[in-house]
Design a protein around this motif. Sequence first.
Motif, PDB file in Angstrom:
ATOM      1  N   LEU A   1       0.353   2.885  -3.476  1.00  0.00           N
ATOM      2  CA  LEU A   1      -0.748   3.834  -3.261  1.00  0.00           C
ATOM      3  C   LEU A   1      -0.354   5.009  -2.380  1.00  0.00           C
ATOM      4  O   LEU A   1      -1.219   5.790  -1.972  1.00  0.00           O
ATOM      5  CB  LEU A   1      -1.945   3.098  -2.630  1.00  0.00           C
ATOM      6  CG  LEU A   1      -2.527   1.957  -3.476  1.00  0.00           C
ATOM      7  CD1 LEU A   1      -3.540   1.159  -2.659  1.00  0.00           C
ATOM      8  CD2 LEU A   1      -3.183   2.513  -4.731  1.00  0.00           C
TER       9      LEU A   1
ATOM     10  N   TRP B   1      -7.292   0.811  -3.471  1.00  0.00           N
ATOM     11  CA  TRP B   1      -7.706   0.738  -2.067  1.00  0.00           C
ATOM     12  C   TRP B   1      -8.917  -0.161  -1.865  1.00  0.00           C
ATOM     13  O   TRP B   1      -8.912  -0.996  -0.935  1.00  0.00           O
ATOM     14  CB  TRP B   1      -7.998   2.137  -1.528  1.00  0.00           C
ATOM     15  CG  TRP B   1      -6.773   2.891  -1.105  1.00  0.00           C
ATOM     16  CD1 TRP B   1      -6.282   4.026  -1.651  1.00  0.00           C
ATOM     17  CD2 TRP B   1      -5.887   2.557  -0.035  1.00  0.00           C
ATOM     18  NE1 TRP B   1      -5.140   4.434  -0.998  1.00  0.00           N
ATOM     19  CE2 TRP B   1      -4.877   3.551  -0.005  1.00  0.00           C
ATOM     20  CE3 TRP B   1      -5.825   1.519   0.887  1.00  0.00           C
ATOM     21  CZ2 TRP B   1      -3.831   3.528   0.931  1.00  0.00           C
ATOM     22  CZ3 TRP B   1      -4.784   1.491   1.818  1.00  0.00           C
ATOM     23  CH2 TRP B   1      -3.816   2.493   1.826  1.00  0.00           C
TER      24      TRP B   1
ATOM     25  N   ALA C   1       0.439   5.164   0.713  1.00  0.00           N
ATOM     26  CA  ALA C   1      -0.307   5.119   1.974  1.00  0.00           C
ATOM     27  C   ALA C   1       0.465   5.830   3.069  1.00  0.00           C
ATOM     28  O   ALA C   1       1.689   5.685   3.185  1.00  0.00           O
ATOM     29  CB  ALA C   1      -0.580   3.673   2.383  1.00  0.00           C
TER      30      ALA C   1
ATOM     31  N   ALA D   1       0.827  -1.207   0.000  1.00  0.00           N
ATOM     32  CA  ALA D   1       0.000   0.000   0.000  1.00  0.00           C
ATOM     33  C   ALA D   1       0.862   1.257   0.000  1.00  0.00           C
ATOM     34  O   ALA D   1       0.532   2.251  -0.652  1.00  0.00           O
ATOM     35  CB  ALA D   1      -0.921  -0.008   1.223  1.00  0.00           C
TER      36      ALA D   1
ATOM     37  N   GLY E   1      -3.751   5.196   6.423  1.00  0.00           N
ATOM     38  CA  GLY E   1      -4.090   4.152   5.470  1.00  0.00           C
ATOM     39  C   GLY E   1      -3.534   2.800   5.876  1.00  0.00           C
ATOM     40  O   GLY E   1      -4.228   1.780   5.809  1.00  0.00           O
TER      41      GLY E   1
ATOM     42  N   LEU F   1      -5.784  -0.470   7.007  1.00  0.00           N
ATOM     43  CA  LEU F   1      -5.641  -1.747   6.326  1.00  0.00           C
ATOM     44  C   LEU F   1      -5.420  -2.868   7.331  1.00  0.00           C
ATOM     45  O   LEU F   1      -6.001  -3.959   7.222  1.00  0.00           O
ATOM     46  CB  LEU F   1      -4.479  -1.675   5.339  1.00  0.00           C
ATOM     47  CG  LEU F   1      -4.334  -2.824   4.336  1.00  0.00           C
ATOM     48  CD1 LEU F   1      -5.563  -2.937   3.458  1.00  0.00           C
ATOM     49  CD2 LEU F   1      -3.080  -2.600   3.488  1.00  0.00           C
TER      50      LEU F   1
END
Length: 439
Positions: A65, A128, A67, A61, A71, A75
Amino acid sequence: MGSTPTTEPSVPPESGPPAPESARPGPVPPRGRRPLVLLVVEQLTSSVGRQVTALALPLLAIAHLDAGPLGASALLAMTYLPGVLLSPLIGVTVDRARLRRLLVGATWAQVPVIGSVPLVAAVSGATWPHLFAAAAVSGALSSTQSVASQSCLPRVVPAERLLSANSWLTGARTVGLIGGPALGGVLIGFVDPASALLVECAAYAVAGALFLALPVALNRPPGDGGTGARSRVGALREGLAVIRRETLLRRQALAAAGLNLGGGAGSGLFVLYADQDLGLPSWQLGTVFAAYAVGMGTGVLVATAATRALGMARAIQVCALGAGAALFLIPAASLGAAFPVLVLYELLFGLLATVWSIAMTTGRQLVTPAHLLGRVNAFLQAVLTATLPVGAFLGGALASRAGIVPVLIGAAAVALAGASSLCFPRDLLADVERAAEKP
């Protein structure tokens, strides 16, 4: 920092009259006892795979992404939340299901769930929604497998061997907890985090095959198979009635909640406290974490002997109180000699919490009727799973206002208060010991 581990009428002996406590054999290596061998190897395999994923998923992530802390934390939370919310349904399902078939199905279903992450990342890129969905479904399947495994053990191991069997299973999980992150770090150093998730897919494929080799008799529900109550609500009431009736189970839940609330608060603040308040260099912090693994390993080795020497009720009581009291060593490190004090804390907490967990699990398996064990295991697992992140969140929120050390003292007090619920009256101590000694 280490956190609190993770919460039926006895089976008749294989032959002959019951042996007196002093004559009972000690821990027996699992070779020659096929079902236990299979469960031990499965625990080791699955534990290593889960630890690799615990490292690879947030790194994926972060890498794909961007993160941030929120985030990555969300997760992680998604892997626990389904088990808490679905625990009543999981417990009823385990009690009513063909147990071997459920274990195999829940384990092999993880392969496409986890395998979809590297596949989607390679084809169209990670998103996500997909990561959250995969984490949630995998968490629900893991909770189902965990409850079913705990309910399976008393049906493949004689009552007099339950304590040793739980020690072996805890030892296998401990090896996975220690070796899994190291393996994950090495793999991610060579391949993308998404590709490292394929290790868990392989681990679940092997684990499912091990479950498939368990006795087919596990597909026959024990007792009434949970069918005494036709509706799911009625079935849940049956499970809760056992917890209300058995003082040991009620107090286990209270103790687990207190220890995990306090331990969760301490865990969430530990690295920040050691780095900023105590100024520990990285090698000392690494040594502190290693001391917890040593404590856990020692606990696995001595759990059977210590529980038989103290008696099951006393072992549950003494080890829970000792683990709660050990948390006071964390804020005490601010007074001086921080490194040796924290090493001592990790050794003591790892040892005592591990022995407590093994004795607590064995006691629960002995006093809970076999056909209700899934519901009882699911309820206590939900308590253990929910209170740890709640404690971490509350600890962080309070520390931002009151400071870290006062919150650590309060967290230790909460843990000790929860453990004190296991200060059984004398008559209950006798009842627990009779349940433990009954062949």
